[in-house]
Design an enzyme around this catalytic site. Structure first.
Site, PDB file in Angstrom:
ATOM      1  N   ASP A  43      14.760 -20.838  28.212  1.00 10.88           N
ATOM      2  CA  ASP A  43      15.693 -19.792  28.638  1.00 10.88           C
ATOM      3  C   ASP A  43      16.027 -18.823  27.502  1.00 10.88           C
ATOM      4  OD1 ASP A  43      17.062 -21.576  27.102  1.00 10.88           O
ATOM      5  OD2 ASP A  43      18.794 -21.757  28.442  1.00 10.88           O
ATOM      6  N   HIS A 247      -5.333  -9.237  11.235  1.00 13.34           N
ATOM      7  CA  HIS A 247      -3.983  -9.403  11.759  1.00 13.34           C
ATOM      8  C   HIS A 247      -3.423 -10.777  11.397  1.00 13.34           C
ATOM      9  CE1 HIS A 247      -4.450  -5.937  14.877  1.00 13.34           C
ATOM     10  NE2 HIS A 247      -4.336  -5.528  13.633  1.00 13.34           N
ATOM     11  N   ASP A 264       1.060  -5.519   4.893  1.00 14.52           N
ATOM     12  CA  ASP A 264       1.038  -4.469   5.926  1.00 14.52           C
ATOM     13  C   ASP A 264       2.333  -4.630   6.703  1.00 14.52           C
ATOM     14  OD1 ASP A 264       0.644  -2.796   8.100  1.00 14.52           O
ATOM     15  OD2 ASP A 264      -1.416  -3.469   8.492  1.00 14.52           O
ATOM     16  N   ASP A 275       4.294   2.377   9.196  1.00 14.46           N
ATOM     17  CA  ASP A 275       3.171   1.439   9.186  1.00 14.46           C
ATOM     18  C   ASP A 275       2.449   1.619   7.855  1.00 14.46           C
ATOM     19  OD1 ASP A 275       0.998  -0.160   9.728  1.00 14.46           O
ATOM     20  OD2 ASP A 275       0.187   1.075  11.352  1.00 14.46           O
ATOM     21  N   HIS A 354     -12.745  -1.757  11.186  1.00 12.90           N
ATOM     22  CA  HIS A 354     -11.753  -1.044  12.007  1.00 12.90           C
ATOM     23  C   HIS A 354     -11.840   0.449  11.720  1.00 12.90           C
ATOM     24  CE1 HIS A 354      -8.956  -0.558   8.560  1.00 12.90           C
ATOM     25  NE2 HIS A 354      -9.231  -1.810   8.254  1.00 12.90           N
ATOM     26  N   HIS A 358      -4.781   5.770  13.517  1.00 14.95           N
ATOM     27  CA  HIS A 358      -4.257   5.755  14.883  1.00 14.95           C
ATOM     28  C   HIS A 358      -3.012   6.608  14.898  1.00 14.95           C
ATOM     29  CE1 HIS A 358      -1.171   2.842  13.540  1.00 14.95           C
ATOM     30  NE2 HIS A 358      -2.137   2.199  12.915  1.00 14.95           N
ATOM     31  N   HIS A 365       0.834   1.668  17.496  1.00 17.05           N
ATOM     32  CA  HIS A 365      -0.400   2.316  17.919  1.00 17.05           C
ATOM     33  C   HIS A 365       0.042   3.250  19.040  1.00 17.05           C
ATOM     34  CE1 HIS A 365      -2.610  -1.474  16.315  1.00 17.05           C
ATOM     35  NE2 HIS A 365      -2.262  -0.647  15.365  1.00 17.05           N
ATOM     36  N   GLU A 388      -5.774   4.545   6.913  1.00 14.01           N
ATOM     37  CA  GLU A 388      -5.758   3.161   6.458  1.00 14.01           C
ATOM     38  C   GLU A 388      -7.144   2.554   6.277  1.00 14.01           C
ATOM     39  OE1 GLU A 388      -4.505   0.271   9.470  1.00 14.01           O
ATOM     40  OE2 GLU A 388      -3.842   1.940  10.708  1.00 14.01           O
ATOM     41  N   TYR A 392     -13.240  -5.477   3.216  1.00  9.10           N
ATOM     42  CA  TYR A 392     -12.968  -6.909   3.370  1.00  9.10           C
ATOM     43  C   TYR A 392     -14.274  -7.673   3.167  1.00  9.10           C
ATOM     44  CZ  TYR A 392      -9.380  -4.314   5.877  1.00  9.10           C
ATOM     45  OH  TYR A 392      -8.414  -3.408   6.211  1.00  9.10           O
ATOM     46  N   ARG A 410      -6.614  -3.108   1.810  1.00 11.71           N
ATOM     47  CA  ARG A 410      -6.346  -1.968   2.699  1.00 11.71           C
ATOM     48  C   ARG A 410      -5.224  -1.167   2.058  1.00 11.71           C
ATOM     49  NH1 ARG A 410      -5.997  -4.508   6.970  1.00 11.71           N
ATOM     50  NH2 ARG A 410      -3.789  -4.847   7.369  1.00 11.71           N
ATOM     51  N   GLU A 412      -2.654   1.961   3.300  1.00  6.50           N
ATOM     52  CA  GLU A 412      -2.285   2.680   4.528  1.00  6.50           C
ATOM     53  C   GLU A 412      -1.039   3.524   4.305  1.00  6.50           C
ATOM     54  OE1 GLU A 412      -1.105   0.109   7.824  1.00  6.50           O
ATOM     55  OE2 GLU A 412      -1.551   1.715   9.234  1.00  6.50           O
TER      56      GLU A 412
HETATM   57  N1  GLY Z   1      -0.135  -2.702  11.289  1.00  2.00           N
HETATM   58  C1  GLY Z   1      -1.084  -2.446  12.292  1.00  2.00           C
HETATM   59  C2  GLY Z   1      -1.978  -1.385  11.893  1.00  2.00           C
HETATM   60  O1  GLY Z   1      -2.062  -1.039  10.732  1.00  2.00           O
HETATM   61  O2  GLY Z   1      -2.623  -0.778  12.701  1.00  2.00           O
HETATM   62 MN    MN Z   2      -0.578  -1.338   9.299  1.00  2.00          MN
HETATM   63 MN    MN Z   3      -1.893   1.095  11.127  1.00  2.00          MN
END
Ligand code: GLY
Ligand code: MN
Ligand code: MN
Length: 437
Positions: A43, A247, A264, A275, A354, A358, A365, A388, A392, A410, A412
């Site tokens: 609940d 992720h 991140d 982000d 990737h 975005h 996103h 970003e 890797y 990365r 970003e």
């Molecule tokens: N933190 C998710 C991305 O960088 O898209």
């Molecule tokens: Mn990110």
């Molecule tokens: Mn991002």
């Protein structure tokens, strides 16, 4: 604590609704339900987060609500369905605006009890031709929409009218959301400033021997202390080879000297996300192989940011970044052949899987099409996108030079397209090798 701008004023939401109503046309109705509450266990629910479209158009953040728009209707153009005031329930689950608050604070022309939603919408929209409602997201909402369509279909032979066309409001509202107005840009700058404070703290305090979750706690604490409602998404704190998992959210491993730490993490402020990713050495300096990869990613990231300007396409920053990343991978012997061949055949994909960007806004996103006709969309002032790039090298990549295995990097930042170029909203978060070390 960072000075944060206030939530948008009622007039800002009213202006968005005026634009929506004008675009819909007099034969249409548009329906936006609240996000359903999500059960965490038994609940207990997850912290509630309003649907971004409803939030954008109304600022109404309570669950069990919905908005119906009826352009030109003498019965009111903006109908808001809400939970009525109920002192007993409010003692348990928190304050409600109620019907009066919906009218006065949220400027609904008409406020309804959410309990009457289904018959009321069926009646109010019955003389329209087109019904705008998102389908394919929430089965409960879809079933309700189908029941409305069924009723209108049954009634149409006798009434001579009734919605026969179901349309996706995304084409209108998501296009609006793609171009951030001045209020949104202020909030996104402030969300970025909170991310800057949080990343700065993490960079200063990370030490060998700490656990990833201690850094996560620092970030979350900084977000809240600076006025953000929450992280905009589960913070990724990935030490060593964990950084090669895109992720990664376990955030439980120990920080070992000599490894890199990839963070991140971004804040949510009045619904708006930042982000940001940074990757820095734990305790020491970058090792030679870490630094070699890092400098490639940094060069790619800076060149991609420089490619953000009105008239460039959404794909340009990615293309620019990819060329630098691939040239770097070839220099280091991780990929063979020419840059053009490696890009054409995807030989870089084991190391960069990737995209570079975005949209960013109320959703991390964020919404809005990336395409225009057959091509990539042109960038225009008011759009906000991430830049970003990363590299890797999986720990078990037997084809890669051993020195590079288990390194994930990365970098970003969040970038606003301006009239004459761009503004890096997240500028000032260290990323140069010297600054970081
Ligand atoms: N933190 C998710 C991305 O960088 O898209
Ligand atoms: Mn990110
Ligand atoms: Mn991002």
């Amino acid at each position: 604590m960072t000075e944060t701008p206030p939530a948008p004023a009622p007039e800002v939401f009213a202006e968005r609704r005026r634009r929506l109503l004008a675009t819909l046309g007099a034969d249409a109705a548009a329906f936006f339900p609240a996000a359903p509450a999500a059960v965490r266990s038994n609940d207990v629910e997850y912290p509630y987060r309003q649907d971004s479209d409803l939030l954008y158009l109304t600022g109404f953040a309570e669950p069990e609500s919905a908005a119906l728009f009826l352009p030109g209707s003498p019965e009111g153009e903006f109908h808001l369905f809400v939970r009525p005031r109920d002192p007993e329930r409010e003692t348990w689950t928190g304050r409600r605006a109620g019907l009066e608050g919906a009218r006065e604070r949220f400027r609904a022309d008409v406020a309804h009890d959410i309990a009457d939603l289904e018959p009321t919408v069926a009646k109010l929209a019955a003389d329209r031709e087109r019904f705008f409602a998102a389908v394919g997201r929430d089965p409960t909402a879809d079933a309700r929409t189908l029941r409305w369509l069924h009723q209108w279909r049954q009634a149409r032979p006798r009434q001579g009218r009734g919605p026969a066309v179901l349309a996706d409001p995304a084409g209108i509202v998501h296009e609006m959301r793609l171009y951030k107005d001045a209020t949104e840009i202020d909030l996104m700058r402030a969300s970025a400033a909170i991310a800057r404070a949080a990343h700065g703290e993490a960079l200063r305090r990370a030490r060998p021997g700490m656990r990833e979750f201690e850094i996560e706690a620092l970030l979350d604490g900084a977000f809240r202390r600076h006025g953000a409602s929450a992280p905009a998404y589960p913070s990724i704190v990935a030490a060593g080879a964990n950084a090669t998992i895109l992720h990664y959210v376990d955030n439980a491993a120990r920080l070992d000297a000599g490894d890199l730490l990839l963070i991140d993490a971004g804040a949510e402020l009045s619904g708006y996300a930042s982000d940001v990713t940074r990757t820095f050495p734990i305790g020491l300096r970058y090792s030679a192989p870490q630094r070699a990869l890092y400098e490639i990613v940094l060069a790619a990231q800076k060149a991609a940011i420089a490619a953000v300007r009105p008239g460039a396409t959404f794909d340009d920053p990615h293309r620019v970044a990819l060329e630098i990343l691939v040239a770097g991978l070839i220099d280091l012997g991780l990929v063979g052949g020419s840059v053009a061949d490696a890009i054409e055949h995807g030989a870089y994909r084991p190391f960069y899987m990737h995209r570079t960007s975005h949209w960013l806004g109320l959703d991390v996103h964020d919404v809005g099409s990336y395409r225009s006709g057959d091509g990539a969309r042109l960038l225009e002032p008011g759009m906000v996108l991430t830049i970003e790039p990363g590299l890797y090298v999986a720990a078990d990549n037997g084809d890669a030079d051993e020195r590079f295995r288990g390194i994930g990097i990365r970098i970003e930042d969040d970038v606003l397209v301006t009239a004459d170029g761009h503004e890096v909203l997240t500028a000032g978060i260290p990323k140069e090798v010297d600054e970081v070390e």
